[in-house]
Write a protein that holds these residues in place. Structure first.
Motif, short mmCIF file in Angstrom:
data_model
loop_
_atom_site.label_atom_id
_atom_site.label_comp_id
_atom_site.label_asym_id
_atom_site.label_seq_id
_atom_site.Cartn_x
_atom_site.Cartn_y
_atom_site.Cartn_z
N GLY A 17 0.72 -1.26 -0.07
CA GLY A 17 -0.03 0.04 -0.01
C GLY A 17 0.72 1.18 -0.08
N TRP A 18 0.17 2.17 0.32
CA TRP A 18 0.70 3.60 0.00
C TRP A 18 0.04 4.48 1.51
CZ3 TRP A 18 -1.80 8.53 -1.94
CH2 TRP A 18 -0.96 9.66 -1.97
N ALA A 19 0.86 4.89 2.25
CA ALA A 19 0.65 5.68 3.47
C ALA A 19 1.20 6.92 3.70
CB ALA A 19 0.76 4.73 4.61
N PRO A 20 0.68 7.95 3.06
CA PRO A 20 1.50 9.23 3.18
C PRO A 20 0.62 9.88 4.54
CG PRO A 20 -0.26 9.63 1.44
CD PRO A 20 -0.15 7.93 1.94
N THR A 21 1.46 10.92 5.00
CA THR A 21 0.61 11.88 5.81
C THR A 21 0.90 13.39 5.64
OG1 THR A 21 3.13 12.03 6.90
CG2 THR A 21 1.54 10.41 7.68
#
Length: 235
Positions: A87-91
């Protein structure tokens, strides 16, 4: 709020899967867990018995991640669950996003008698802000192990709130609704299949330990209690 599944996170969120749990400093991390009852979305996966789990996670550039997690299960006889995910988990400041896909595999169960695979996958989208988090997971067919030829899409919608307490203790509240196109969830009293189930849980955690209470709205269900220990480490 990267996926990073652990037994402890499963007890806390029953599906949010470590929302709010920070990844270790290393790009490559591992985790080991022990729980008195593997509870997933309000349902025991081990017939209310203990489970041992372990996982590996790798953080890629651009907030991407991949990982794998495994645990013993007993819902189809003694066996193993193996989850793989990416997945992709930016903040963005206090806001975290998590978009990805996970495959749930049960290799020892092989094919159902209708020749369908007992494994299934979900796509998920989640968000967190401060102590609040929410997530939506969708599967085109999570009903493949029940001898059915028709597809049965499922959706799991959940929300959680984590409250920080003194002495490095936290209190977590979670609620989720698991729904299917066709009846999928069995009442405990009558065995009648329902199209949806709502689960809710409260958990108290300190350091690497968690005590959780979980239940569902299915008729005849009773609260389940679990104690969990989980440890993450750099590799």
């Amino acid at each position: 709020m990267k996926f990073k599944k652990t037994a402890l996170a499963t007890l806390i969120a029953g599906g949010l899967l470590s929302s709010g749990m920070a990844m270790a400093d290393s790009a490559f991390t591992g985790n080991l867990g022990l729980t008195s009852n593997y509870i997933w979305r309000g349902f025991t996966q081990t017939n209310d018995q203990a489970a041992i789990s372990g996982g590996l996670d790798y953080a890629l550039p651009a907030d991407l991640y991949i990982g794998a997690w495994t645990s013993n299960v007993t819902w189809g006889g003694d066996g193993t669950e193996l989850d793989t995910y990416a997945g992709w988990a930016p903040t963005f400041g206090d806001v975290g996003l998590d978009i990805g896909v996970v495959n749930y595999a049960y290799p020892q169960y092989g094919k159902a008698s209708n020749n369908s695979d007992t494994s299934f996958y979900e796509a998920y989208v989640g968000a967190s802000w401060m102590g609040l988090s929410g997530k939506v997971s969708y599967s085109p067919n999570a009903d493949m192990a029940l001898d059915r030829t028709e597809d049965n899409p499922t959706v799991y919608v959940e929300a959680a709130y984590d409250l920080e307490l003194p002495s490095k203790t936290s209190l977590s509240f979670h609620v989720g609704n698991y729904s299917a196109k066709n009846a999928f969830f069995a009442d405990y009293d009558t065995g009648k299949l329902e199209k949806s189930s709502t689960d809710y849980s409260v958990s108290l955690s300190k350091d690497d330990f968690v005590f959780a209470v979980s239940n569902t709205t299915l008729k005849g269900d009773t609260p389940r209690f679990a104690v969990s220990y989980s440890k993450s480490f750099d590799l």
